[in-house]
Design an enzyme around this catalytic site. Sequence first.
Site, PDB file in Angstrom:
ATOM      1  N   PRO A 111       0.817  -0.847   0.291  1.00  0.00           N
ATOM      2  CA  PRO A 111      -0.106  -0.199  -0.314  1.00  0.00           C
ATOM      3  C   PRO A 111       0.823   1.200   0.027  1.00  0.00           C
ATOM      4  O   PRO A 111       0.459   1.833   0.898  1.00  0.00           O
ATOM      5  CB  PRO A 111      -1.080  -0.248   1.308  1.00  0.00           C
ATOM      6  CG  PRO A 111      -0.225  -0.901   2.016  1.00  0.00           C
ATOM      7  CD  PRO A 111       0.573  -1.943   1.345  1.00  0.00           C
ATOM      8  N   CYS A 112       1.718   1.643  -1.116  1.00  0.00           N
ATOM      9  CA  CYS A 112       1.996   2.994  -1.207  1.00  0.00           C
ATOM     10  C   CYS A 112       0.973   4.148  -1.360  1.00  0.00           C
ATOM     11  O   CYS A 112       1.009   5.052  -1.158  1.00  0.00           O
ATOM     12  CB  CYS A 112       3.202   2.642  -2.623  1.00  0.00           C
ATOM     13  SG  CYS A 112       2.089   2.636  -3.899  1.00  0.00           S
ATOM     14  N   HIS A 113       0.156   3.626  -1.320  1.00  0.00           N
ATOM     15  CA  HIS A 113      -0.906   4.759  -0.893  1.00  0.00           C
ATOM     16  C   HIS A 113      -1.444   5.517  -0.839  1.00  0.00           C
ATOM     17  O   HIS A 113      -1.916   6.492   0.212  1.00  0.00           O
ATOM     18  CB  HIS A 113      -2.512   4.417  -1.519  1.00  0.00           C
ATOM     19  CG  HIS A 113      -2.954   3.241  -1.494  1.00  0.00           C
ATOM     20  ND1 HIS A 113      -2.612   1.777  -1.452  1.00  0.00           N
ATOM     21  CD2 HIS A 113      -3.890   3.400  -0.157  1.00  0.00           C
ATOM     22  CE1 HIS A 113      -3.589   1.351  -0.704  1.00  0.00           C
ATOM     23  NE2 HIS A 113      -4.339   2.457  -0.027  1.00  0.00           N
TER      24      HIS A 113
END
Length: 199
Positions: free
Chosen positions: A167-169
């Site tokens: 989850p880089c978001h």
Amino acid sequence: MKKLSTLPPFDEEHRRRMRQLLDDHAAACSGSALVGYTVIDSPIGRLLLAATELGLVRVAFESEGIDAVLAELAAQITPQVVEAPEQLQPFAAQIDEYFAGQRRDFDLPLDWRLATGFRGQVQRHLMTIPFGSTQSYSEIATALGRPNAVRAVGSGCAQNPIPFIVPCHRVLRADGSLGGYRGGLEAKELLLELEAAER
């Protein structure tokens, strides 16, 4: 978006069956390793899912160019890149459940071979950020023992080969603004809003 039936967690039996299916395909292709892929629809656009016998190795947004990503996989992993929607169906089902608000955590095997060096450390750290939470680039740099490596953390997020599963978001600038995102800021905002609504 078409709803897929709810599947049990991606257990050892699923992994065994996928390995066998990919091994069978590879045996038919002169015994070399193989990457299976499929393209699915989602609220953030069409997504390419690609997996090896070890697990999901790449998620790509349509804006990256599906053909270009397939060519990269052929160059980086193996020339044997084949369409395999049945093998990728358990991955697609969990993604569908996530967007339907039925899943917070993915239970999928991951192939980390494209996550190397410090970028790879950053990408593995992303897995520790809980659903509905965020961290700043500087917080991640500090957590990894390199407080001055904020730009390198940003690069690790930008080059994440398995976005939103890894989850880089959930990484923002120190001032709370979005920063960048491989799939575009609209997609990043939608993912964050979805997780905030489901908290």
